[in-house]
Scaffold this active site. Structure first.
Site, PDB file in Angstrom:
ATOM      1  N   HIS A 113       0.808  -1.206   0.000  1.00  0.00           N
ATOM      2  CA  HIS A 113       0.000   0.000   0.000  1.00  0.00           C
ATOM      3  C   HIS A 113       0.848   1.265   0.000  1.00  0.00           C
ATOM      4  CE1 HIS A 113      -3.373   2.580   1.794  1.00  0.00           C
ATOM      5  NE2 HIS A 113      -3.921   2.013   0.744  1.00  0.00           N
ATOM      6  N   LYS A 115       3.248   4.417  -1.169  1.00  0.00           N
ATOM      7  CA  LYS A 115       3.326   5.314  -2.320  1.00  0.00           C
ATOM      8  C   LYS A 115       4.622   6.115  -2.192  1.00  0.00           C
ATOM      9  CE  LYS A 115      -1.345   4.689  -1.800  1.00  0.00           C
ATOM     10  NZ  LYS A 115      -2.021   4.149  -0.618  1.00  0.00           N
ATOM     11  N   ASP A 120      17.084   9.843  -8.268  1.00  0.00           N
ATOM     12  CA  ASP A 120      18.549   9.969  -8.148  1.00  0.00           C
ATOM     13  C   ASP A 120      19.038   9.915  -6.703  1.00  0.00           C
ATOM     14  OD1 ASP A 120      18.556  10.214 -10.885  1.00  0.00           O
ATOM     15  OD2 ASP A 120      18.823  12.391 -10.888  1.00  0.00           O
ATOM     16  N   HIS A 289      -9.211  11.012   1.399  1.00  0.00           N
ATOM     17  CA  HIS A 289      -8.233   9.938   1.223  1.00  0.00           C
ATOM     18  C   HIS A 289      -6.956  10.223   2.014  1.00  0.00           C
ATOM     19  CE1 HIS A 289      -5.735   7.027  -1.242  1.00  0.00           C
ATOM     20  NE2 HIS A 289      -6.854   6.342  -1.091  1.00  0.00           N
ATOM     21  N   LYS A 291      -4.020  10.720   4.888  1.00  0.00           N
ATOM     22  CA  LYS A 291      -3.431   9.957   5.983  1.00  0.00           C
ATOM     23  C   LYS A 291      -2.359  10.836   6.617  1.00  0.00           C
ATOM     24  CE  LYS A 291      -4.201   6.858   2.352  1.00  0.00           C
ATOM     25  NZ  LYS A 291      -5.603   6.662   2.535  1.00  0.00           N
ATOM     26  N   ASP A 296       0.886  19.864  18.073  1.00  0.00           N
ATOM     27  CA  ASP A 296       1.579  21.036  18.606  1.00  0.00           C
ATOM     28  C   ASP A 296       2.155  21.848  17.450  1.00  0.00           C
ATOM     29  OD1 ASP A 296       0.783  20.387  21.130  1.00  0.00           O
ATOM     30  OD2 ASP A 296       2.682  19.480  21.728  1.00  0.00           O
TER      31      ASP A 296
END
Length: 403
Positions: A113, A115, A120, A289, A291, A296
């Protein structure tokens, strides 16, 4: 590899596909030696085709290009889409390709899952955005709201090393990761960050543990936006305890979900959290979608991990945890805008149903959340497995024969 805090990084927050996709294509166009891409979903649409052309162009000018997709999330790619890349020299890998059984997909568990994009070894991107047109506003009401993070500096090198070693199963060995360790204290230097993983070997609960460490350390404010919210009991308890000790705790959850069951699951937790003083907002503009979280003035996390059983106990996930005041402010400003313009406060359950809901939550839901991480071990498990496809080799029959 040695996962640890890295100082001296520069960050840029990218919101939605409008900012993320052009940046990836631009950076791939600038690559000189190596491009590594890991993604759950790669679609054959205008976004996927644009990325494909950029990767092909990079490979043709001598850049080593490696693309890894998940066998569940990216099952529908046509042969022509992949063949054009492999013929140009792009390494194309599928995580856990499995055949359908009676027309149904069988690779439900242990999905890749993550991404991640690295260029380089000097620039990396990580977040929750897949390569699909449903992350663009012109997709319509189902367009997703999400974030990614561009990183320059030593932390980008760690992401490159990890993404490189994640290809090791192709060569018969796995990533060389250190075993589980307690959440490390941050150096609290501006621009410090570290990669945090969840896998099924040495890091089964690291992302959850870093979330909990951040929640327990917060003194003033906790702001979390998460698409699929059904975390373990201990994280819920930490959120409630933070609110009770006077921390402002706010959650942005789905109000117009792409998966209605996700909203139903999260709503089972509302009463417990609201009664503790947690403020819950439902994002109603389009499917959420994201996450991400900020706490603080400087702590934040961006990555692929939801706060649900799939992400916290089954999937292969990657987040970064960062201490950076400017980045924290940028993320907080974006989330504050969502609350002000596109969210509604979550309602308490109707009084007539509150007694039954309290019993349901107390007896079943919290028992489930206490025990799920242990139960997850009974689900189908296997070592990370990649299938690499060569020129003219990829088609759905090949995917099924690879199991």
């Amino acid at each position: 590899m040695n996962l640890q805090w890295r100082s001296g990084n520069r960050f840029e927050l990218l919101e939605n596909g409008e900012q993320f996709f052009p940046r990836v294509v631009e950076l791939v166009g600038q690559a000189r030696t190596e491009v590594l891409v890991e993604t759950f979903i790669l679609f054959d649409d205008k976004v996927g085709r644009q990325l494909r052309e950029a990767l092909i162009a990079a490979a043709r000018r001598g850049v080593q290009v490696e693309v890894t997709v998940d066998g569940y999330g990216s099952e529908g790619l046509p042969q022509e889409f992949v063949q054009g890349m492999t013929e140009a020299g792009v390494g194309f890998h599928v995580f856990d390709p499995r055949p359908r059984l009676l027309g149904m997909r069988t690779n439900w568990f242990r999905r890749l899952h993550r991404k991640i994009v690295t260029i380089d070894g000097r620039i990396a991107l990580i977040g929750g955005i897949n390569f699909g047109a449903d992350h663009l506003a012109d997709y319509g009401p189902e367009a997703k709201q999400d974030y990614s993070l561009q990183i320059e500096g030593p932390l980008a090198g760690d992401l490159r090393e990890f993404a490189r070693e994640a290809l090791a199963p192709v060569r018969g060995r796995g990533p060389r990761l250190r075993r589980r360790e307690p959440p490390q204290a941050s150096p609290y230097e501006e621009g410090a960050g570290r990669l945090v993983l969840r896998d099924n070997n040495h890091h089964p609960s690291d992302i959850e543990r870093y979330y909990r460490a951040g929640i327990r350390a917060a003194r003033r404010d906790i702001l979390i936006a998460n698409a699929y919210f059904f975390p373990g009991y201990r994280l819920l308890r930490d959120l409630a305890n933070a609110a009770r000790r006077g921390v402002r705790v706010r959650l942005i959850l789905q109000g117009e979900p792409d998966m209605p069951a996700a909203k139903l699951a999260a709503s089972m937790l509302y009463e417990y959290l609201l009664q503790a003083g947690v403020q819950i907002y439902e994002y109603c503009e389009r499917p959420l979608h994201a996450k991400v979280a900020c706490m603080d003035d400087s702590w934040l996390t961006v990555g692929s991990s939801n706060l649900d059983p799939l992400s916290l106990s089954l999937n292969l996930e990657a987040n970064v945890v960062v201490h950076d005041t400017g980045l924290n402010t940028a993320l907080r400003d974006s989330l504050e805008r969502l609350i002000a313009e596109q969210c509604r406060p979550a309602p308490l359950p109707a009084r007539s149903g509150r007694k039954l809901r309290r019993m349901w939550t107390g007896v079943f839901v919290f028992h489930f959340l206490r025990r799920f991480p242990a139960w997850a071990g009974y689900f189908p498990a296997h070592r990370p497995r990649l299938k690499t496809f060569q020129a003219k080799e990829f088609d759905q029959a090949q995917v099924q024969e690879s199991v």
